[in-house]
Design a protein around this motif. Sequence first.
Motif, PDB file in Angstrom:
ATOM      1  N   PRO A 158      -4.113   2.240  26.537  1.00 48.08           N
ATOM      2  CA  PRO A 158      -5.273   3.043  26.118  1.00 48.08           C
ATOM      3  C   PRO A 158      -6.592   2.394  26.527  1.00 48.08           C
ATOM      4  O   PRO A 158      -7.448   2.082  25.695  1.00 48.08           O
ATOM      5  CB  PRO A 158      -5.112   3.093  24.598  1.00 48.08           C
ATOM      6  CG  PRO A 158      -4.424   1.820  24.248  1.00 48.08           C
ATOM      7  CD  PRO A 158      -3.473   1.550  25.396  1.00 48.08           C
ATOM      8  N   LEU A 159      -6.756   2.192  27.826  1.00 48.28           N
ATOM      9  CA  LEU A 159      -7.924   1.486  28.350  1.00 48.28           C
ATOM     10  C   LEU A 159      -8.658   2.334  29.388  1.00 48.28           C
ATOM     11  O   LEU A 159      -9.099   1.836  30.418  1.00 48.28           O
ATOM     12  CB  LEU A 159      -7.501   0.149  28.971  1.00 48.28           C
ATOM     13  CG  LEU A 159      -6.882  -0.882  28.023  1.00 48.28           C
ATOM     14  CD1 LEU A 159      -6.432  -2.125  28.792  1.00 48.28           C
ATOM     15  CD2 LEU A 159      -7.862  -1.266  26.908  1.00 48.28           C
ATOM     16  N   GLY A 160      -8.781   3.621  29.113  1.00 50.60           N
ATOM     17  CA  GLY A 160      -9.534   4.487  30.007  1.00 50.60           C
ATOM     18  C   GLY A 160     -11.028   4.232  29.892  1.00 50.60           C
ATOM     19  O   GLY A 160     -11.542   3.858  28.829  1.00 50.60           O
ATOM     20  N   ALA A 161     -11.753   4.461  30.985  1.00 48.35           N
ATOM     21  CA  ALA A 161     -13.183   4.156  31.017  1.00 48.35           C
ATOM     22  C   ALA A 161     -13.979   5.014  30.038  1.00 48.35           C
ATOM     23  O   ALA A 161     -14.918   4.531  29.396  1.00 48.35           O
ATOM     24  CB  ALA A 161     -13.716   4.346  32.438  1.00 48.35           C
ATOM     25  N   GLY A 162     -13.613   6.286  29.894  1.00 46.17           N
ATOM     26  CA  GLY A 162     -14.323   7.151  28.960  1.00 46.17           C
ATOM     27  C   GLY A 162     -14.054   6.783  27.521  1.00 46.17           C
ATOM     28  O   GLY A 162     -14.967   6.724  26.682  1.00 46.17           O
ATOM     29  N   ARG A 163     -12.792   6.547  27.218  1.00 49.22           N
ATOM     30  CA  ARG A 163     -12.400   6.169  25.857  1.00 49.22           C
ATOM     31  C   ARG A 163     -13.108   4.889  25.420  1.00 49.22           C
ATOM     32  O   ARG A 163     -13.639   4.805  24.308  1.00 49.22           O
ATOM     33  CB  ARG A 163     -10.883   5.949  25.810  1.00 49.22           C
ATOM     34  CG  ARG A 163     -10.364   5.478  24.461  1.00 49.22           C
ATOM     35  CD  ARG A 163      -9.017   4.792  24.616  1.00 49.22           C
ATOM     36  NE  ARG A 163      -7.993   5.662  25.127  1.00 49.22           N
ATOM     37  CZ  ARG A 163      -7.141   6.363  24.372  1.00 49.22           C
ATOM     38  NH1 ARG A 163      -7.216   6.296  23.064  1.00 49.22           N
ATOM     39  NH2 ARG A 163      -6.221   7.122  24.938  1.00 49.22           N
ATOM     40  N   LEU A 164     -13.117   3.873  26.283  1.00 51.36           N
ATOM     41  CA  LEU A 164     -13.714   2.590  25.919  1.00 51.36           C
ATOM     42  C   LEU A 164     -15.228   2.679  25.788  1.00 51.36           C
ATOM     43  O   LEU A 164     -15.828   2.051  24.909  1.00 51.36           O
ATOM     44  CB  LEU A 164     -13.339   1.530  26.957  1.00 51.36           C
ATOM     45  CG  LEU A 164     -11.845   1.207  27.059  1.00 51.36           C
ATOM     46  CD1 LEU A 164     -11.613   0.176  28.158  1.00 51.36           C
ATOM     47  CD2 LEU A 164     -11.283   0.702  25.729  1.00 51.36           C
ATOM     48  N   THR A 165     -15.845   3.455  26.660  1.00 52.29           N
ATOM     49  CA  THR A 165     -17.297   3.614  26.582  1.00 52.29           C
ATOM     50  C   THR A 165     -17.698   4.245  25.248  1.00 52.29           C
ATOM     51  O   THR A 165     -18.614   3.776  24.568  1.00 52.29           O
ATOM     52  CB  THR A 165     -17.810   4.470  27.742  1.00 52.29           C
ATOM     53  OG1 THR A 165     -17.465   3.838  28.985  1.00 52.29           O
ATOM     54  CG2 THR A 165     -19.320   4.640  27.682  1.00 52.29           C
ATOM     55  N   ALA A 166     -16.994   5.310  24.876  1.00 50.56           N
ATOM     56  CA  ALA A 166     -17.314   6.005  23.624  1.00 50.56           C
ATOM     57  C   ALA A 166     -17.053   5.132  22.399  1.00 50.56           C
ATOM     58  O   ALA A 166     -17.798   5.181  21.413  1.00 50.56           O
ATOM     59  CB  ALA A 166     -16.505   7.300  23.538  1.00 50.56           C
ATOM     60  N   GLY A 167     -16.009   4.311  22.452  1.00 56.87           N
ATOM     61  CA  GLY A 167     -15.621   3.538  21.286  1.00 56.87           C
ATOM     62  C   GLY A 167     -16.236   2.163  21.167  1.00 56.87           C
ATOM     63  O   GLY A 167     -16.287   1.597  20.067  1.00 56.87           O
ATOM     64  N   TRP A 168     -16.716   1.605  22.286  1.00 56.11           N
ATOM     65  CA  TRP A 168     -17.143   0.204  22.263  1.00 56.11           C
ATOM     66  C   TRP A 168     -18.569  -0.047  22.764  1.00 56.11           C
ATOM     67  O   TRP A 168     -19.137  -1.097  22.457  1.00 56.11           O
ATOM     68  CB  TRP A 168     -16.193  -0.630  23.133  1.00 56.11           C
ATOM     69  CG  TRP A 168     -14.811  -0.745  22.579  1.00 56.11           C
ATOM     70  CD1 TRP A 168     -13.809   0.194  22.646  1.00 56.11           C
ATOM     71  CD2 TRP A 168     -14.259  -1.851  21.865  1.00 56.11           C
ATOM     72  NE1 TRP A 168     -12.681  -0.256  22.034  1.00 56.11           N
ATOM     73  CE2 TRP A 168     -12.918  -1.522  21.537  1.00 56.11           C
ATOM     74  CE3 TRP A 168     -14.756  -3.092  21.464  1.00 56.11           C
ATOM     75  CZ2 TRP A 168     -12.082  -2.385  20.841  1.00 56.11           C
ATOM     76  CZ3 TRP A 168     -13.929  -3.956  20.772  1.00 56.11           C
ATOM     77  CH2 TRP A 168     -12.603  -3.604  20.461  1.00 56.11           C
ATOM     78  N   LEU A 169     -19.146   0.866  23.530  1.00 53.58           N
ATOM     79  CA  LEU A 169     -20.432   0.596  24.169  1.00 53.58           C
ATOM     80  C   LEU A 169     -21.461   1.678  23.816  1.00 53.58           C
ATOM     81  O   LEU A 169     -21.803   2.530  24.640  1.00 53.58           O
ATOM     82  CB  LEU A 169     -20.253   0.520  25.699  1.00 53.58           C
ATOM     83  CG  LEU A 169     -19.293  -0.545  26.226  1.00 53.58           C
ATOM     84  CD1 LEU A 169     -19.157  -0.432  27.740  1.00 53.58           C
ATOM     85  CD2 LEU A 169     -19.750  -1.952  25.824  1.00 53.58           C
ATOM     86  N   PRO A 170     -21.975   1.656  22.592  1.00 54.04           N
ATOM     87  CA  PRO A 170     -22.906   2.709  22.177  1.00 54.04           C
ATOM     88  C   PRO A 170     -24.302   2.593  22.775  1.00 54.04           C
ATOM     89  O   PRO A 170     -25.017   3.585  22.870  1.00 54.04           O
ATOM     90  CB  PRO A 170     -22.949   2.551  20.658  1.00 54.04           C
ATOM     91  CG  PRO A 170     -22.649   1.094  20.420  1.00 54.04           C
ATOM     92  CD  PRO A 170     -21.653   0.725  21.481  1.00 54.04           C
ATOM     93  N   GLY A 171     -24.720   1.394  23.164  1.00 50.84           N
ATOM     94  CA  GLY A 171     -26.089   1.209  23.643  1.00 50.84           C
ATOM     95  C   GLY A 171     -26.265   1.587  25.102  1.00 50.84           C
ATOM     96  O   GLY A 171     -25.306   1.719  25.854  1.00 50.84           O
ATOM     97  N   ASP A 172     -27.524   1.750  25.501  1.00 52.18           N
ATOM     98  CA  ASP A 172     -27.825   2.068  26.901  1.00 52.18           C
ATOM     99  C   ASP A 172     -29.113   1.353  27.302  1.00 52.18           C
ATOM    100  O   ASP A 172     -30.211   1.882  27.075  1.00 52.18           O
ATOM    101  CB  ASP A 172     -27.970   3.576  27.078  1.00 52.18           C
ATOM    102  CG  ASP A 172     -28.092   3.981  28.537  1.00 52.18           C
ATOM    103  OD1 ASP A 172     -27.607   3.216  29.394  1.00 52.18           O
ATOM    104  OD2 ASP A 172     -28.666   5.052  28.813  1.00 52.18           O
ATOM    105  N   PRO A 173     -29.026   0.155  27.875  1.00 54.58           N
ATOM    106  CA  PRO A 173     -27.791  -0.566  28.213  1.00 54.58           C
ATOM    107  C   PRO A 173     -27.105  -1.115  26.965  1.00 54.58           C
ATOM    108  O   PRO A 173     -27.743  -1.267  25.916  1.00 54.58           O
ATOM    109  CB  PRO A 173     -28.287  -1.702  29.118  1.00 54.58           C
ATOM    110  CG  PRO A 173     -29.702  -1.943  28.675  1.00 54.58           C
ATOM    111  CD  PRO A 173     -30.237  -0.593  28.290  1.00 54.58           C
ATOM    112  N   PRO A 174     -25.829  -1.435  27.064  1.00 55.01           N
ATOM    113  CA  PRO A 174     -25.094  -1.918  25.895  1.00 55.01           C
ATOM    114  C   PRO A 174     -25.533  -3.311  25.477  1.00 55.01           C
ATOM    115  O   PRO A 174     -26.001  -4.104  26.297  1.00 55.01           O
ATOM    116  CB  PRO A 174     -23.645  -1.915  26.380  1.00 55.01           C
ATOM    117  CG  PRO A 174     -23.733  -2.075  27.858  1.00 55.01           C
ATOM    118  CD  PRO A 174     -24.975  -1.333  28.263  1.00 55.01           C
TER     119      PRO A 174
END
Length: 310
Positions: A158-174
Amino acid sequence: MRLGVLDVGSNTVHLLVVDAHPGARPLPAHSHKADLRLAQLLDGDGAIGEDGIEKLVAVVRDALQAAEDKGVEDLLPFATSAVREAGNADDVLTRVEAETGVRLQVLSGAEEARLTFLAVRRWFGWSAGKLLVLDIGGGSLEIAYGLDEEPHAAVSLPLGAGRLTAGWLPGDPPAPDDVRALRRHVRTEIARTVGEFSRLGAPDHVVATSKTFKQLARIAGAARSAEGLYVQRELKRESLEAWVPRLAGMTTEQRGELPGVSEGRAGQLLAGALVAEGAMDLFGVESLEICPWALREGVILRRLDHMGTA
């Protein structure tokens, strides 16, 4: 005959139309895409909400119309991790079928890995020897290894780029702490599978597929897509390691300005880079080659194989 493969993925719904017959290379005739991002339309319970189902039904209808317009004789519809892991997957499938007539086949993660491996094997041929194949999607990472057309080992994480971005990287930039936490998580997950593959011996050729790997190779200096399918494209771990901290310091808008990076995928590129870097490091891969064929082509090839034996 003209075949269509309808891929309901975590990021996009993609109709690929090809002209093909058993024993021949499928020739692309048409491509129709819609950015749906199903993985980001899940509610707090992990189900696809009403809005997401309505959007899915609409894009499937559009794809069906495109397939009809292009004279598709046989349509192969399937769904991957976003639908597979949704808490209401059965309801979603029933609704799509009731409103469009399309019954999506839900592929398991292992099936995704095996079909992608088949496509890569056919592309490179037997001379490539033992293949290690990596594929980063929106919802999952597939890894497969083998000498034949059927891999000896195939896993989905379960290491898809979309899944991980949504679940782990809320900031912009993170935030740097979020990036480090995701890096640790990715490597822990991948490390659990390394032993299963290492006991099979070193691969002769390491190959990657998917939009994420193609974009990472492009920003690291690989040829543009406009130069054609048959230009060799590689991604070196050294180059990727240099790019990861740069990507971490960029906003989504800044990543979208990089060569070969689409606006829709720019937000996911850092998470994808962390997965790619972790996989290459833990599997001891210094360089890999990008394959233009992946899951959709694998589905088509399997269908043609069955036609040839019917």
